[in-house]
Design an enzyme around this catalytic site. Structure first.
Site, PDB file in Angstrom:
ATOM      1  N   ASP A   1      -0.623   2.825   8.120  1.00  0.00           N
ATOM      2  CA  ASP A   1      -1.501   2.208   9.454  1.00  0.00           C
ATOM      3  C   ASP A   1      -0.677   2.271  10.472  1.00  0.00           C
ATOM      4  O   ASP A   1      -1.052   1.783  11.809  1.00  0.00           O
ATOM      5  CB  ASP A   1      -1.725   0.738   8.863  1.00  0.00           C
ATOM      6  CG  ASP A   1      -2.762   0.594   7.533  1.00  0.00           C
ATOM      7  OD1 ASP A   1      -3.280   1.510   7.440  1.00  0.00           O
ATOM      8  OD2 ASP A   1      -2.343  -0.373   7.081  1.00  0.00           O
TER       9      ASP A   1
ATOM     10  N   ALA B   1     -13.940  13.117  19.401  1.00  0.00           N
ATOM     11  CA  ALA B   1     -14.887  12.127  19.118  1.00  0.00           C
ATOM     12  C   ALA B   1     -15.640  11.589  20.650  1.00  0.00           C
ATOM     13  O   ALA B   1     -14.983  11.400  21.532  1.00  0.00           O
ATOM     14  CB  ALA B   1     -14.296  10.880  18.421  1.00  0.00           C
TER      15      ALA B   1
ATOM     16  N   THR C   1       3.781   2.865   5.790  1.00  0.00           N
ATOM     17  CA  THR C   1       2.552   2.585   5.529  1.00  0.00           C
ATOM     18  C   THR C   1       1.673   3.354   6.610  1.00  0.00           C
ATOM     19  O   THR C   1       2.204   3.677   7.561  1.00  0.00           O
ATOM     20  CB  THR C   1       2.331   1.083   6.195  1.00  0.00           C
ATOM     21  OG1 THR C   1       0.904   0.746   6.474  1.00  0.00           O
ATOM     22  CG2 THR C   1       3.377   0.693   7.598  1.00  0.00           C
TER      23      THR C   1
ATOM     24  N   GLY D   1       0.666  -1.304   0.151  1.00  0.00           N
ATOM     25  CA  GLY D   1      -0.087  -0.077   0.153  1.00  0.00           C
ATOM     26  C   GLY D   1       0.929   1.250  -0.006  1.00  0.00           C
ATOM     27  O   GLY D   1       2.013   1.463   0.693  1.00  0.00           O
TER      28      GLY D   1
ATOM     29  N   ARG E   1       0.987  -4.938  -5.742  1.00  0.00           N
ATOM     30  CA  ARG E   1       1.056  -6.115  -5.137  1.00  0.00           C
ATOM     31  C   ARG E   1       1.420  -7.224  -5.976  1.00  0.00           C
ATOM     32  O   ARG E   1       0.559  -7.568  -6.615  1.00  0.00           O
ATOM     33  CB  ARG E   1      -0.201  -6.273  -4.186  1.00  0.00           C
ATOM     34  CG  ARG E   1      -0.594  -5.344  -3.229  1.00  0.00           C
ATOM     35  CD  ARG E   1      -1.542  -5.700  -2.090  1.00  0.00           C
ATOM     36  NE  ARG E   1      -1.325  -4.862  -0.971  1.00  0.00           N
ATOM     37  CZ  ARG E   1      -2.156  -3.722  -0.819  1.00  0.00           C
ATOM     38  NH1 ARG E   1      -2.897  -3.167  -1.559  1.00  0.00           N
ATOM     39  NH2 ARG E   1      -1.890  -2.934   0.233  1.00  0.00           N
TER      40      ARG E   1
ATOM     41  N   ASP F   1       4.729  -4.835   6.353  1.00  0.00           N
ATOM     42  CA  ASP F   1       5.131  -6.153   6.637  1.00  0.00           C
ATOM     43  C   ASP F   1       5.313  -6.996   5.514  1.00  0.00           C
ATOM     44  O   ASP F   1       6.301  -7.792   5.508  1.00  0.00           O
ATOM     45  CB  ASP F   1       3.978  -6.576   7.746  1.00  0.00           C
ATOM     46  CG  ASP F   1       4.322  -6.246   9.109  1.00  0.00           C
ATOM     47  OD1 ASP F   1       5.295  -5.801   9.459  1.00  0.00           O
ATOM     48  OD2 ASP F   1       3.361  -6.445   9.879  1.00  0.00           O
ATOM     49  N   GLY F   2       4.411  -7.120   4.406  1.00  0.00           N
ATOM     50  CA  GLY F   2       4.237  -7.855   3.461  1.00  0.00           C
ATOM     51  C   GLY F   2       5.749  -7.846   2.633  1.00  0.00           C
ATOM     52  O   GLY F   2       6.337  -8.553   2.413  1.00  0.00           O
TER      53      GLY F   2
ATOM     54  N   ASP G   1       1.288   0.079  11.534  1.00  0.00           N
ATOM     55  CA  ASP G   1       1.102  -1.492  12.088  1.00  0.00           C
ATOM     56  C   ASP G   1       2.470  -2.444  12.044  1.00  0.00           C
ATOM     57  O   ASP G   1       2.341  -3.578  12.045  1.00  0.00           O
ATOM     58  CB  ASP G   1      -0.198  -1.841  11.540  1.00  0.00           C
ATOM     59  CG  ASP G   1      -0.031  -2.316  10.035  1.00  0.00           C
ATOM     60  OD1 ASP G   1       1.185  -1.712   9.526  1.00  0.00           O
ATOM     61  OD2 ASP G   1      -0.660  -2.868   9.371  1.00  0.00           O
TER      62      ASP G   1
ATOM     63  N   ARG H   1      -5.998  -1.147   8.518  1.00  0.00           N
ATOM     64  CA  ARG H   1      -6.260  -2.560   8.716  1.00  0.00           C
ATOM     65  C   ARG H   1      -6.831  -3.108   9.987  1.00  0.00           C
ATOM     66  O   ARG H   1      -7.674  -2.545  10.589  1.00  0.00           O
ATOM     67  CB  ARG H   1      -5.068  -3.184   8.148  1.00  0.00           C
ATOM     68  CG  ARG H   1      -4.844  -2.942   6.708  1.00  0.00           C
ATOM     69  CD  ARG H   1      -3.903  -3.955   6.128  1.00  0.00           C
ATOM     70  NE  ARG H   1      -2.511  -3.928   6.800  1.00  0.00           N
ATOM     71  CZ  ARG H   1      -1.439  -4.356   6.261  1.00  0.00           C
ATOM     72  NH1 ARG H   1      -1.624  -5.323   5.204  1.00  0.00           N
ATOM     73  NH2 ARG H   1      -0.189  -4.303   6.824  1.00  0.00           N
TER      74      ARG H   1
HETATM   75  P1  ADP Z   1       2.663  -4.124   2.896  1.00  0.00           P
HETATM   76  O1  ADP Z   1       4.118  -4.314   2.252  1.00  0.00           O
HETATM   77  O2  ADP Z   1       2.063  -2.824   2.766  1.00  0.00           O
HETATM   78  O3  ADP Z   1       2.380  -4.850   3.889  1.00  0.00           O
HETATM   79  P2  ADP Z   1       1.641  -6.436   1.219  1.00  0.00           P
HETATM   80  O4  ADP Z   1       1.193  -7.252   2.356  1.00  0.00           O
HETATM   81  O5  ADP Z   1       0.593  -6.285  -0.112  1.00  0.00           O
HETATM   82  O6  ADP Z   1       1.928  -4.795   1.573  1.00  0.00           O
HETATM   83  O7  ADP Z   1       3.048  -6.865   0.568  1.00  0.00           O
HETATM   84  C1  ADP Z   1       3.823  -6.138  -0.525  1.00  0.00           C
HETATM   85  C2  ADP Z   1       4.411  -7.379  -1.583  1.00  0.00           C
HETATM   86  O8  ADP Z   1       5.345  -7.889  -0.651  1.00  0.00           O
HETATM   87  C3  ADP Z   1       3.564  -8.337  -2.080  1.00  0.00           C
HETATM   88  O9  ADP Z   1       2.769  -8.039  -3.142  1.00  0.00           O
HETATM   89  C4  ADP Z   1       4.423  -9.451  -2.274  1.00  0.00           C
HETATM   90  O10 ADP Z   1       5.178  -9.008  -3.765  1.00  0.00           O
HETATM   91  C5  ADP Z   1       5.630  -9.027  -1.270  1.00  0.00           C
HETATM   92  N1  ADP Z   1       5.282 -10.240  -0.182  1.00  0.00           N
HETATM   93  C6  ADP Z   1       4.231 -10.123   0.341  1.00  0.00           C
HETATM   94  N2  ADP Z   1       4.424 -11.158   1.609  1.00  0.00           N
HETATM   95  C7  ADP Z   1       5.414 -11.896   1.044  1.00  0.00           C
HETATM   96  C8  ADP Z   1       6.059 -13.322   1.411  1.00  0.00           C
HETATM   97  N3  ADP Z   1       5.589 -13.973   2.426  1.00  0.00           N
HETATM   98  N4  ADP Z   1       7.121 -13.450   0.776  1.00  0.00           N
HETATM   99  C9  ADP Z   1       7.787 -12.966  -0.206  1.00  0.00           C
HETATM  100  N5  ADP Z   1       7.122 -11.838  -0.516  1.00  0.00           N
HETATM  101  C10 ADP Z   1       6.146 -11.345   0.038  1.00  0.00           C
END
Ligand code: ADP
Length: 355
Positions: free
Chosen positions: A131, A190, A129, A15, A76, A107-108, A133, A175
């Site tokens: 969030d 609020a 991010t 995001g 993503r 985190d992703g 988080d 989230r």
């Molecule tokens: P954020 O980084 O904001 O938490 P996402 O969870 O959508 O967003 O993760 C972003 C990107 O990171 C994903 O689209 C994917 O390419 C990569 N990613 C997420 N989880 C994994 C994972 N377990 N292993 C490898 N790459 C990942």
């Protein structure tokens, strides 16, 4: 001795968040000052797989510190989560002579960085991010801007609530995390706030509204975190109207919270974190995320950070906990308690000073 780092890559993934541009700018300028080239990878990990990247000079990051969104774009990329996709990304990185990567996201994104670090490409994560988080960091880039957008929007809703004697239930992003909700509930005065982390006392909020009506309070704002689920805010609005007789509207602020010019807080955090990420890479470090703790920018091991996140959110499985050094687990539990207590304290403050 030959210098290890001649060229690094930078990408934004997951995001988007205001301040991502400021982080990229800081990465580029810090690297160039150290005679290291920077490849700007477009569209997150997808750009790495599809070889969509270009070298960035100092002027390619001019006039972006003040811009929302991410000029490198984001995506993503599910293909990257598969071993074949990751191997393709590593091959493209090697072909482009990329010696290390700065991955800006949540985190992703850090899970992806961890996977690549383990396979030999040094990666450092920078938080981006709205969030807030990422449990291992007090602060994530984008959080402050998003909250300022929320309070601007809610102040407007309050004006019209006051004119019409209405209540507005407002759903904010985050989230599963209620940081945006709890902080903006305080900042907008609020009457109530609902977050996933703390049981919501609906009866108490209804009573508060009924009581406030008796002394002629006309506007009511209730902040609801998206973690409460899609239907919660709308259902609550109907309930408030039915039980208190105050006309109640529902508003979901949605993606407006993701855009806009980053605030000073986000520009400075992004600049500090981006520079630190490059310094870590140049020191030969890998598999870390840059964090802010009590105002200090430092770093945490990604493995530790992702596990701590699961402990904090109550998602750690017994078999995962069993694999941890008991002392490390104890430290995580103690840190999580401090973090949770601070959150509850904020929530309670909001409740105690609103009417
Ligand atoms: P954020 O980084 O904001 O938490 P996402 O969870 O959508 O967003 O993760 C972003 C990107 O990171 C994903 O689209 C994917 O390419 C990569 N990613 C997420 N989880 C994994 C994972 N377990 N292993 C490898 N790459 C990942």
């Amino acid at each position: 001795m030959e210098r290890k780092f001649k060229r690094i890559g930078v990408l934004t993934s997951g995001g988007d968040a205001p301040g991502m541009n400021a982080a990229v700018r800081s990465v580029v300028r810090t690297a160039l000052q150290n005679c290291v080239e920077v490849m700007g990878i477009q569209g997150g990990y997808r750009g790495l797989i599809e070889n969509d990247m270009k070298l960035l000079g100092p002027h390619d990051v001019s006039n972006i510190i003040n811009e929302g969104g991410t000029f490198l774009y984001t995506d993503r990329c599910l293909e990257f989560k598969e071993e074949a996709g990751m191997q393709k990304a590593l091959k493209v990185a090697a072909e482009n002579k990329i010696d290390g990567l700065v991955c800006i996201g949540g985190d992703g994104t850090f899970r992806g960085a961890q996977d690549m670090s383990r396979r030999g490409l040094p990666c450092i994560g920078v938080t981006g991010t709205i969030d807030n988080d990422v449990s291992s960091s007090d602060y994530t880039v984008g959080f402050d801007t998003a909250m300022n957008t929320v309070i601007e929007m809610v102040d407007r809703l309050r004006d019209t609530c006051e004119s019409h004697a209405r209540c507005n239930v407002v759903e904010v992003m985050g989230r599963d995390a209620g940081y945006i909700a709890v902080n903006t509930a305080i900042a907008t005065g609020a009457t109530g706030c609902a977050v996933k982390e703390i049981p919501f006392d609906e009866a108490a909020v209804l009573e508060k509204i009924k009581l406030a009506k008796t002394y002629k309070k006309r506007n009511f704002i209730i902040i609801v975190s998206e973690g409460m689920g899609g239907e919660f805010g709308e259902a609550l609005a109907k309930k408030i109207e039915a039980e208190t007789g105050v006309e109640t509207k529902f508003a979901r602020l949605a993606h407006v919270q993701r855009g806009g010019r980053p605030t000073l807080r986000d520009r400075v955090a992004a600049s500090r974190m981006g520079a630190h990420a490059v310094e870590l890479l140049l020191e030969g470090k890998s598999n870390l995320i840059v964090t802010e703790t009590d105002g200090v920018i430092s770093e945490k091991d990604i493995e530790w950070a992702l596990m701590y996140d699961r402990v904090y959110k109550g998602k750690a499985k017994p078999e995962e906990i069993a694999k941890l050094d008991p002392k490390v687990y104890e430290e995580m539990v103690a840190l999580a308690k401090i973090k949770r207590d601070k959150f509850v304290e904020l929530y309670e403050l909001g409740n105690s000073i609103s009417i």
